[in-house]
Every structure is written in structure tokens, then in C-alpha cells.
Design a protein around this motif. Structure first.
Motif, PDB file in Angstrom:
ATOM      1  N   GLU A  26       6.424  11.139 -12.430  1.00  0.00           N
ATOM      2  CA  GLU A  26       5.176  10.577 -11.850  1.00  0.00           C
ATOM      3  C   GLU A  26       5.422  10.338 -10.313  1.00  0.00           C
ATOM      4  OE1 GLU A  26       2.647   7.738 -13.718  1.00  0.00           O
ATOM      5  OE2 GLU A  26       3.536   8.343 -15.552  1.00  0.00           O
ATOM      6  N   ILE A  27       6.638   9.864 -10.212  1.00  0.00           N
ATOM      7  CA  ILE A  27       7.201   9.672  -8.701  1.00  0.00           C
ATOM      8  C   ILE A  27       8.200  10.645  -8.722  1.00  0.00           C
ATOM      9  CG2 ILE A  27       8.754   7.900  -7.361  1.00  0.00           C
ATOM     10  CD1 ILE A  27       7.513   5.900  -8.441  1.00  0.00           C
ATOM     11  N   ALA A  28       8.021  11.729  -7.926  1.00  0.00           N
ATOM     12  CA  ALA A  28       8.859  12.830  -7.887  1.00  0.00           C
ATOM     13  C   ALA A  28      10.351  12.744  -7.062  1.00  0.00           C
ATOM     14  CB  ALA A  28       8.318  14.005  -6.886  1.00  0.00           C
ATOM     15  N   PRO A  29      11.453  13.391  -7.821  1.00  0.00           N
ATOM     16  CA  PRO A  29      12.741  13.149  -7.203  1.00  0.00           C
ATOM     17  C   PRO A  29      12.527  13.364  -5.876  1.00  0.00           C
ATOM     18  CG  PRO A  29      12.685  14.599  -9.158  1.00  0.00           C
ATOM     19  CD  PRO A  29      11.306  14.366  -8.811  1.00  0.00           C
ATOM     20  N   GLY A  30      13.268  12.464  -5.011  1.00  0.00           N
ATOM     21  CA  GLY A  30      13.167  12.407  -3.344  1.00  0.00           C
ATOM     22  C   GLY A  30      12.109  12.130  -2.930  1.00  0.00           C
ATOM     23  N   ALA A  31      11.166  11.698  -3.664  1.00  0.00           N
ATOM     24  CA  ALA A  31       9.788  11.231  -2.766  1.00  0.00           C
ATOM     25  C   ALA A  31       9.842   9.979  -2.498  1.00  0.00           C
ATOM     26  CB  ALA A  31       8.726  11.317  -4.083  1.00  0.00           C
ATOM     27  N   ARG A  32       9.228   9.295  -1.500  1.00  0.00           N
ATOM     28  CA  ARG A  32       9.239   8.260  -1.043  1.00  0.00           C
ATOM     29  C   ARG A  32       8.510   7.172  -2.029  1.00  0.00           C
ATOM     30  NH1 ARG A  32       5.889   4.413   2.120  1.00  0.00           N
ATOM     31  NH2 ARG A  32       6.940   3.269   3.393  1.00  0.00           N
ATOM     32  N   VAL A  33       9.098   5.891  -2.192  1.00  0.00           N
ATOM     33  CA  VAL A  33       8.403   5.075  -2.922  1.00  0.00           C
ATOM     34  C   VAL A  33       7.947   4.033  -2.265  1.00  0.00           C
ATOM     35  CG1 VAL A  33       8.984   3.292  -4.985  1.00  0.00           C
ATOM     36  CG2 VAL A  33      10.437   5.640  -4.739  1.00  0.00           C
ATOM     37  N   GLY A  34       6.572   3.731  -2.054  1.00  0.00           N
ATOM     38  CA  GLY A  34       5.826   2.906  -1.182  1.00  0.00           C
ATOM     39  C   GLY A  34       5.771   1.537  -1.901  1.00  0.00           C
ATOM     40  N   ILE A  35       6.083   0.686  -1.301  1.00  0.00           N
ATOM     41  CA  ILE A  35       5.890  -1.023  -1.772  1.00  0.00           C
ATOM     42  C   ILE A  35       4.438  -0.858  -2.219  1.00  0.00           C
ATOM     43  CG2 ILE A  35       6.224  -3.424  -1.625  1.00  0.00           C
ATOM     44  CD1 ILE A  35       9.010  -2.782  -0.613  1.00  0.00           C
ATOM     45  N   GLU A  36       3.728  -0.741  -1.012  1.00  0.00           N
ATOM     46  CA  GLU A  36       2.453  -1.459  -0.798  1.00  0.00           C
ATOM     47  C   GLU A  36       1.324  -0.447  -1.910  1.00  0.00           C
ATOM     48  OE1 GLU A  36       1.046  -3.643   0.440  1.00  0.00           O
ATOM     49  OE2 GLU A  36       2.692  -4.446   1.629  1.00  0.00           O
ATOM     50  N   THR A  37       1.736   0.910  -2.059  1.00  0.00           N
ATOM     51  CA  THR A  37       1.324   1.765  -3.017  1.00  0.00           C
ATOM     52  C   THR A  37       1.361   1.389  -4.223  1.00  0.00           C
ATOM     53  OG1 THR A  37       1.451   3.643  -1.385  1.00  0.00           O
ATOM     54  CG2 THR A  37       1.050   4.267  -3.534  1.00  0.00           C
ATOM     55  N   LEU A  38       2.724   1.057  -4.879  1.00  0.00           N
ATOM     56  CA  LEU A  38       2.892   0.795  -6.129  1.00  0.00           C
ATOM     57  C   LEU A  38       2.386  -0.677  -6.507  1.00  0.00           C
ATOM     58  CD1 LEU A  38       6.786   1.368  -6.256  1.00  0.00           C
ATOM     59  CD2 LEU A  38       4.786   2.464  -7.547  1.00  0.00           C
ATOM     60  N   SER A  39       2.103  -1.550  -5.314  1.00  0.00           N
ATOM     61  CA  SER A  39       1.362  -2.935  -5.694  1.00  0.00           C
ATOM     62  C   SER A  39       0.243  -2.532  -6.043  1.00  0.00           C
ATOM     63  CB  SER A  39       1.486  -3.769  -4.347  1.00  0.00           C
ATOM     64  OG  SER A  39       2.939  -4.087  -3.881  1.00  0.00           O
ATOM     65  N   ARG A  40      -0.623  -1.848  -5.216  1.00  0.00           N
ATOM     66  CA  ARG A  40      -2.030  -1.553  -5.576  1.00  0.00           C
ATOM     67  C   ARG A  40      -2.150  -0.828  -7.032  1.00  0.00           C
ATOM     68  NH1 ARG A  40      -2.006  -0.033  -0.072  1.00  0.00           N
ATOM     69  NH2 ARG A  40      -1.927   2.147  -0.562  1.00  0.00           N
TER      70      ARG A  40
END
Length: 238
Positions: A43-57
Motif C-alpha cells: 500500500e506504501i509502494a517500494p521506494g515511495a515517500r512515507v509522509g508523517i503527516e499523511t500517515l497521521s491523518r
């Protein structure tokens, strides 16, 4: 003033031991498991950015447990932190990467199994047996990560318990740092791998219980070799 009853402190200690973990720890663990599943299921693709704010929401939590979870995932090798760009999910292992990972495991784990056969104490032997028994009641790697998470965790615990029983801290640390199970299970599930894995684990355990170092090393080497063959066969199919 009444004299202090030593049993009071003992009861307090037992009560503290039995008390549930604090709510913050429960939340942190839950966030960690949720993000792990997102990475394992791509769901989070390999190599993709992992955003803290996005995950928080997405998870409806504050940024703090997300940061704590990402720090744990960095130590697991599932995310990397880069200056200025933040966290990114690590890339998947290539075929060569899988072969190199198992090359390392074949150097380390048969030796660990041999030493476990010689050095494991009774409690460690009991623990290895219990982990194997627990694995038999969980489905193997098929479907999304949530369906085989317990099997994967027990599989990792099985191998780490054997290396701990070798009583060689540097060897145990080297095996643990590979995080091999997370990387392998993340590639994709291999249908039908659960049953042969359990049979191979059983041969390892029986050799260790018999205190046969040579047989334990051989059984572990055979297990890792067959596991590699299953992974490479999956690469060819896909």
C-alpha cells in the motif's frame, strides 16, 4: 506505626508485573503494526515517500506515534531516512539480493544450530519447541500480511531463539540484523510454503534436542537451501 510487611512489596511487584502496558505503548505498537502492514502489502509502494503527516491523518493519530513507528521500521530495514527528503520505503530485494541474503544465512545459521545443540539450556529448548508448536496453528504465507503476520513473526522468533541458544551474542546479533523474514515475506507470499517450512523446522528441532551438532547444522542448511529454492521458483513464476 506498624512494621513494614515484606510481603507488601512482593505483592506490589507482582501487581506491577501483571498490569497492562500503558496506553501510549499500546497506541505506538498499533501504529507500528498498521504501517508495517501497509509496507508489506505495498500500500506504501517500494521506494515511495512515507509522509508523517499523511500517515497521521490516515491512521487518525498524532505525529508522535508515527515518528516512533518509523524509527522502529528504520531499524527493521523497511524504511530509510534521508536528509531533506524524510522517510522512504526501502526497495524490494532483487533476485540477486535474495541469493546474497541466503548466502549470509547459510554462513551463520547452520553454525548457530550446531552450537544450540551443544549449548542450549532446558528453558531454551522448551522455548524452541513451543514456538514450533505455535507455528503449527497459524496459516502459512498466503494473502495479505494480516493473514500470515503471526506465522511470519513466529518464523522469525524460531530462528532467533536458536541463535540465542547458541550462546554466541555476536552471532545472534548478526542474524537478527539481517531482518531476513521481513524482507522475504515482503516480496510476495509463496503458496504452499507453510507445510514444508514446518517439516524442515521439525527436523532442526529434533536434531537440537538430540544434542547432535552435525545433524542440526545439516538440517538448518537444508531448510535454508529449500527456502531459497522456493523463493527463486517464485521469481521465475512471476
Amino acid at each position: 506505626m506498624s512494621a513494614h510487611d515484606p510481603s507488601d512489596s512482593g505483592a506490589a511487584a507482582r501487581g506491577a508485573e501483571q498490569s497492562p502496558p500503558p496506553a501510549r505503548q499500546v497506541l505506538s505498537d498499533s501504529v507500528y503494526e498498521n504501517i508495517t502492514a501497509m509496507i508489506m502489502d505495498h500500500e506504501i509502494a517500494p521506494g515511495a515517500r512515507v509522509g508523517i503527516e499523511t500517515l497521521s491523518r490516515t491512521l487518525d493519530v498524532s505525529p508522535t506515534p508515527v515518528r516512533e513507528a518509523l524509527a522502529r521500521l528504520e531499524s527493521d530495514g523497511l524504511v530509510v531516512k534521508r536528509s531533506l527528503s524524510g522517510y522512504r520505503a526501502t526497495e524490494l530485494l532483487t533476485r540477486q539480493g535474495v541469493e546474497e541474503l541466503f548466502e549470509m544465512r547459510l554462513l551463520l545459521e547452520p553454525r548457530a544450530a550446531a552450537l544450540a545443540a551443544l549449548n542450549a539450556d532446558e528453558s531454551q529448548l522448551d522455548n524452541i519447541e513451543k514456538i514450533l508448536e505455535a507455528m503449527q496453528s497459524h496459516p502459512g504465507p498466503v494473502g495479505p500480511y494480516a493473514s500470515y503476520r503471526d506465522f511470519a513473526a513466529l518464523d522469525q522468533s524460531f530462528h532467533e531463539a536458536i541463535t540465542q541458544a547458541a550462546h554466541r551474542p555476536l552471532l545472534a546479533d548478526a542474524v537478527e540484523r539481517l531482518h531476513s523474514h521481513l524482507h522475504i515475506f515482503r516480496l510476495s507470499s509463496v503458496p504452499g510454503a507453510g507445510e514444508p517450512t514446518l517439516a524442515e523446522h521439525d527436523r532442526v528441532v529434533r536434531s537440537i534436542l538430540r544434542r547432535s551438532a552435525d545433524r542440526a547444522a545439516k538440517a538448518m542448511a537444508e531448510h535454508l537451501t529449500r527456502s531459497l529454492e522456493r523463493q527463486l521458483g517464485h521469481f521465475e513464476e512471476t
